[in-house]
Write a protein that holds these residues in place. Structure first.
Motif, mmCIF file in Angstrom:
data_model
loop_
_atom_site.group_PDB
_atom_site.id
_atom_site.type_symbol
_atom_site.label_atom_id
_atom_site.label_comp_id
_atom_site.label_asym_id
_atom_site.label_seq_id
_atom_site.Cartn_x
_atom_site.Cartn_y
_atom_site.Cartn_z
ATOM 1 N N THR A 1 0.834 -1.208 0.000
ATOM 2 C CA THR A 1 0.000 0.000 0.000
ATOM 3 C C THR A 1 0.867 1.256 0.000
ATOM 4 O O THR A 1 0.609 2.202 -0.745
ATOM 5 C CB THR A 1 -0.912 0.009 1.252
ATOM 6 N N ILE A 2 1.912 1.239 0.820
ATOM 7 C CA ILE A 2 2.791 2.419 0.894
ATOM 8 C C ILE A 2 3.475 2.645 -0.449
ATOM 9 O O ILE A 2 3.546 3.770 -0.948
ATOM 10 C CB ILE A 2 3.826 2.243 2.023
ATOM 11 N N HIS B 1 0.994 4.079 -2.830
ATOM 12 C CA HIS B 1 0.790 5.512 -2.546
ATOM 13 C C HIS B 1 1.941 6.347 -3.116
ATOM 14 O O HIS B 1 1.732 7.423 -3.662
ATOM 15 C CB HIS B 1 0.697 5.753 -1.043
ATOM 16 N N LEU B 2 3.145 5.826 -2.969
ATOM 17 C CA LEU B 2 4.321 6.546 -3.479
ATOM 18 C C LEU B 2 4.249 6.639 -4.998
ATOM 19 O O LEU B 2 4.466 7.698 -5.587
ATOM 20 C CB LEU B 2 5.591 5.814 -3.037
ATOM 21 N N GLN B 3 3.923 5.517 -5.606
ATOM 22 C CA GLN B 3 3.826 5.467 -7.068
ATOM 23 C C GLN B 3 2.732 6.393 -7.588
ATOM 24 O O GLN B 3 2.886 7.054 -8.614
ATOM 25 C CB GLN B 3 3.511 4.012 -7.479
ATOM 26 N N ASP B 4 1.628 6.460 -6.838
ATOM 27 C CA ASP B 4 0.494 7.280 -7.271
ATOM 28 C C ASP B 4 0.686 8.763 -6.947
ATOM 29 O O ASP B 4 -0.168 9.584 -7.285
ATOM 30 C CB ASP B 4 -0.797 6.792 -6.596
ATOM 31 N N GLY B 5 1.745 9.080 -6.238
ATOM 32 C CA GLY B 5 1.991 10.483 -5.899
ATOM 33 C C GLY B 5 1.201 10.961 -4.698
ATOM 34 O O GLY B 5 1.125 12.164 -4.431
ATOM 35 N N CYS B 6 0.588 10.028 -3.947
ATOM 36 C CA CYS B 6 -0.198 10.423 -2.766
ATOM 37 C C CYS B 6 0.695 10.761 -1.577
ATOM 38 O O CYS B 6 0.222 11.361 -0.600
ATOM 39 C CB CYS B 6 -1.141 9.298 -2.344
ATOM 40 N N VAL B 7 1.939 10.320 -1.620
ATOM 41 C CA VAL B 7 2.866 10.631 -0.534
ATOM 42 C C VAL B 7 4.223 10.980 -1.145
ATOM 43 O O VAL B 7 4.510 10.629 -2.287
ATOM 44 C CB VAL B 7 3.043 9.447 0.458
ATOM 45 N N THR B 8 5.041 11.664 -0.362
ATOM 46 C CA THR B 8 6.404 11.954 -0.827
ATOM 47 C C THR B 8 7.287 10.751 -0.522
ATOM 48 O O THR B 8 6.918 9.862 0.247
ATOM 49 C CB THR B 8 6.980 13.187 -0.104
ATOM 50 N N ARG C 1 10.034 10.697 1.179
ATOM 51 C CA ARG C 1 10.449 10.702 2.570
ATOM 52 C C ARG C 1 9.309 10.209 3.483
ATOM 53 O O ARG C 1 9.540 9.502 4.453
ATOM 54 C CB ARG C 1 10.888 12.115 2.954
ATOM 55 N N GLU C 2 8.068 10.600 3.153
ATOM 56 C CA GLU C 2 6.928 10.099 3.933
ATOM 57 C C GLU C 2 6.813 8.580 3.797
ATOM 58 O O GLU C 2 6.523 7.870 4.767
ATOM 59 C CB GLU C 2 5.637 10.759 3.444
ATOM 60 N N ALA C 3 7.027 8.101 2.567
ATOM 61 C CA ALA C 3 6.937 6.654 2.343
ATOM 62 C C ALA C 3 8.002 5.916 3.148
ATOM 63 O O ALA C 3 7.734 4.855 3.727
ATOM 64 C CB ALA C 3 7.092 6.352 0.856
ATOM 65 N N ARG D 1 -1.905 18.972 -3.840
ATOM 66 C CA ARG D 1 -2.926 17.997 -4.226
ATOM 67 C C ARG D 1 -3.498 17.344 -2.966
ATOM 68 O O ARG D 1 -2.815 17.245 -1.936
ATOM 69 C CB ARG D 1 -2.386 16.942 -5.187
ATOM 70 N N ASP E 1 -5.570 13.917 -1.366
ATOM 71 C CA ASP E 1 -5.880 12.509 -1.602
ATOM 72 C C ASP E 1 -6.487 11.919 -0.338
ATOM 73 O O ASP E 1 -6.147 12.330 0.772
ATOM 74 C CB ASP E 1 -4.608 11.711 -1.922
ATOM 75 N N MET F 1 4.698 14.343 6.528
ATOM 76 C CA MET F 1 4.867 13.449 7.679
ATOM 77 C C MET F 1 6.265 12.835 7.632
ATOM 78 O O MET F 1 6.459 11.687 7.250
ATOM 79 C CB MET F 1 3.795 12.356 7.650
ATOM 80 N N ASN G 1 5.902 15.359 -4.041
ATOM 81 C CA ASN G 1 5.840 14.005 -4.583
ATOM 82 C C ASN G 1 6.549 13.974 -5.930
ATOM 83 O O ASN G 1 7.157 14.961 -6.357
ATOM 84 C CB ASN G 1 4.386 13.526 -4.688
ATOM 85 N N MET G 2 6.458 12.846 -6.596
ATOM 86 C CA MET G 2 7.201 12.704 -7.856
ATOM 87 C C MET G 2 6.671 13.627 -8.954
ATOM 88 O O MET G 2 7.361 13.853 -9.949
ATOM 89 C CB MET G 2 7.170 11.245 -8.327
ATOM 90 N N PRO H 1 1.618 16.552 -1.443
ATOM 91 C CA PRO H 1 0.419 15.737 -1.252
ATOM 92 C C PRO H 1 -0.175 15.909 0.151
ATOM 93 O O PRO H 1 0.521 15.742 1.145
ATOM 94 C CB PRO H 1 0.921 14.311 -1.472
ATOM 95 N N HIS I 1 -2.897 14.571 2.830
ATOM 96 C CA HIS I 1 -3.602 13.320 3.113
ATOM 97 C C HIS I 1 -4.873 13.634 3.901
ATOM 98 O O HIS I 1 -4.817 14.384 4.879
ATOM 99 C CB HIS I 1 -2.715 12.379 3.912
#
Lengths: 442, 140
Positions: free
Chosen positions: A6-7, A10-17, A19-21, B25, B27, B43, B60-61, B66, B68
């Protein structure tokens, strides 16, 4: 609880950075699952986690996160501090790993295998084994019969050809292929101190006073072998093959008391002349490329007294930078370059000089500057670099695999004795000579 | 209550005066939201106070920050306006602080700017702005 998958999604989808991942992945880690998690994530993420772990303070930190109360932040910090310690401990265990080879296989040489993800080992009784990078034997415990009973001191590969050297012979083995259904073996009796494959497709071996031996592993039953030697007797002790901007092979050889030789091969591996650089009292025992990809003609040689001789351009530099560090114990006999660091084997220790090659190539003044170093007391016989990441150190009855990527992240790992080496001024009285080489086809 | 989509939530927020920069963004990503919070971003966890954080570490990339969200936020127009306004204001202020410092801030400064436990910072101001927009929304 969220999962690794899941993490990463999320990283792949750009939902998290990123560093967050990393922090989220770390929060899943326990001493029990750390190995499985580190193997499950992509290698670049695992490397980032290793780097992340060394940045997490043991205490007294601030906790960054939007809408995060101090109390909750403290709980998160405590959890991640434990996770970071877990990653660091896991990394430290993997920095230096003894590899188990087949029973009765006493190693004499270890280095790159035929594929990028394989190691190759030569034995005291002339056998050869292959393993994965994790040390799993490939092809069962069967070693390859090479037809010699002498200790292997060098192995190189070109296509389906394997070249081996001992102190008495150079052996070329060819697997059966579509053109020739028989496996073939050619033996040339000469002393040899190792062998390398050049970018243009030749095997080259330093054959002591006999000269350098060039093998063109053509298809067909004949394997052209040429010995090239200068007009006067010199000792070709160790060599490395570089490639200049026009794609020509450049051979740089450690020549013991004759210094350092540079030979540019013309197309067809014709050896014309040899350029020698030496100084009174020289005893050059090894030489290696510094960064073949971005600095193709940079090299470093080492004198038996542990003085390093650094070249940005082995063809043009007539005054290489000499570096003699105080406090290096023992007599030098092997020098390697890996990931911008230099690794020196002496009769007393193995020394790691992190970033020294990079600093030199980037134009930093390295002479007279303190150099960070780490060392281990190791009774090593030989060592080689594999895939610019692994150092395989041959010991009396085993081989150690040192992961230079992990060591760079965690320099205190692996039980290294840390030091700051100071260099003493050295001013060799350089002397240059040119010599013609003559060829003998064998 | 049926939660609305992120796109619908963005329309609601923007329709009520929330300015959302293109580099932010939103999510639905509950695993990254702290307990007792409706939303979060950045975070990063524990750091030495003098650790340098680059603006790019916040992205993010795709080059966006992002944010949350908990799903509960998307069940109420007022919650959408409050949360989107809060985070957008805070991130806008944070970006300005990074820009004023060559895109780099030390961790202790980032903490000082966004922590709910520090008075008078970006977070506190974001709470006021969000409350103001919600009140305005109620009046309408």
């Amino acid at each position: 609880m969220t999962s690794v998958e899941t993490i990463l999604r999320h990283l792949q989808d750009g939902c998290v950075t990123r560093r967050e991942a990393l922090a989220a992945l770390a929060s899943l880690l326990t001493p029990q699952n750390v190995g499985a998690v580190m193997m499950a994530v992509p290698p670049d993420v695992a490397s980032d986690l290793e780097r992340w772990a060394v940045t997490i303070p043991a205490q007294g930190s601030v906790v960054i996160g939007a809408n995060l109360s101090s109390e909750l932040g403290q709980r998160i910090a405590e959890r991640l501090q434990v996770a970071a310690a877990t990653v660091r401990a896991w990394t430290a265990e993997r920095v230096i790993v003894p590899l188990s080879l087949a029973p009765g296989f006493v190693p004499s040489w270890a280095g790159p295998g035929p594929e990028l993800d394989t190691f190759c080992f030569g034995s005291e009784d002339g056998r050869v084994l292959f393993t994965s990078l994790e040390g799993e034997l490939l092809g069962g415990a069967e070693s390859i019969a090479t037809g010699t009973d002498q200790p292997i001191n060098g192995v190189a590969f070109l296509g389906n050809r394997m070249a081996l050297t001992t102190h008495r012979e150079v052996i070329i083995l060819k697997q059966a292929d579509q053109e020739d259904i028989r496996p073939r073996r050619a033996v040339f009796p000469t002393e040899a101190h190792g062998i390398v494959a050049t970018r243009t497709g030749y095997f080259i071996a330093p054959a002591g006073a006999a000269g350098i031996l060039l093998v063109e592993p053509k298809s067909g039953p004949q394997i052209p072998i040429t010995i090239s030697r200068p007009t006067e007797t010199l000792t070709f002790y160790k060599l490395t093959a570089l490639s200049n901007s026009s794609g020509r092979d450049i051979v740089v050889s450690a020549m013991r008391s004759s210094g350092i030789a540079e030979i540019t091969l013309s197309p067809g591996a014709q050896v014309g002349s040899l350029s020698l650089l030496t100084f009174p009292g020289a005893d050059i025992v090894d030489v290696c490329a510094l960064d073949p990809d971005s600095h193709p003609v940079a090299a470093v040689a080492v004198d038996k007294n542990c003085t390093l001789l650094l070249f940005r351009d082995v063809i043009r530099d007539r005054r290489p930078i000499p570096l003699r560090f105080d406090g290096i114990e023992g007599t030098a006999y092997r020098l390697l370059s890996c990931r911008g660091s230099l690794i020196l084997l002496t009769t007393a220790r193995i020394y790691f000089l992190p970033g020294l090659g990079t600093r030199f190539l980037e134009g930093d003044v390295v002479n007279g500057q303190p150099a960070p170093a780490g060392s281990l007391i190791l009774n090593a016989i030989d060592a080689n670099v594999v895939a610019d990441r692994w150092i395989l150190v041959v010991m009396r009855r085993r081989v150690l695999r040192i992961d230079m990527a992990l060591l760079a992240n965690q320099p205190e790992a692996g039980g290294l004795q840390k030091d700051n080496l100071l260099s003493s001024p050295v001013a060799p009285d350089w002397q240059e000579r040119e010599m013609q080489m003559s060829e003998v086809s064998v | 209550l049926q939660p609305c989509s992120i796109d619908e939530a963005l329309s609601i927020a923007q329709g009520n005066g929330v300015v959302i920069p293109a580099y932010v963004r939103f999510d639905l990503c509950e695993d990254f939201v702290p307990e007792n919070a409706h939303a979060s971003y950045l975070m990063l966890g524990p750091m030495e106070g003098n650790t340098l954080i680059r603006w790019t570490d916040c992205l993010n990339m795709d080059g966006q920050v992002p944010v949350h969200l908990r799903s509960g936020v998307l069940e109420s127009d007022e919650a959408i306006v409050a949360v989107f306004a809060h985070e957008a204001h805070e991130i806008t202020g944070l970006r300005a602080a990074f820009e004023a410092n060559n895109a780099t801030l030390v961790a202790s400064e980032v903490y000082r700017l966004i922590s709910p436990d520090v008075t008078g910072n970006l977070h506190a101001r974001a709470v006021e702005i969000a409350d103001h927009l919600v009140l305005q929304m109620r009046r309408q």
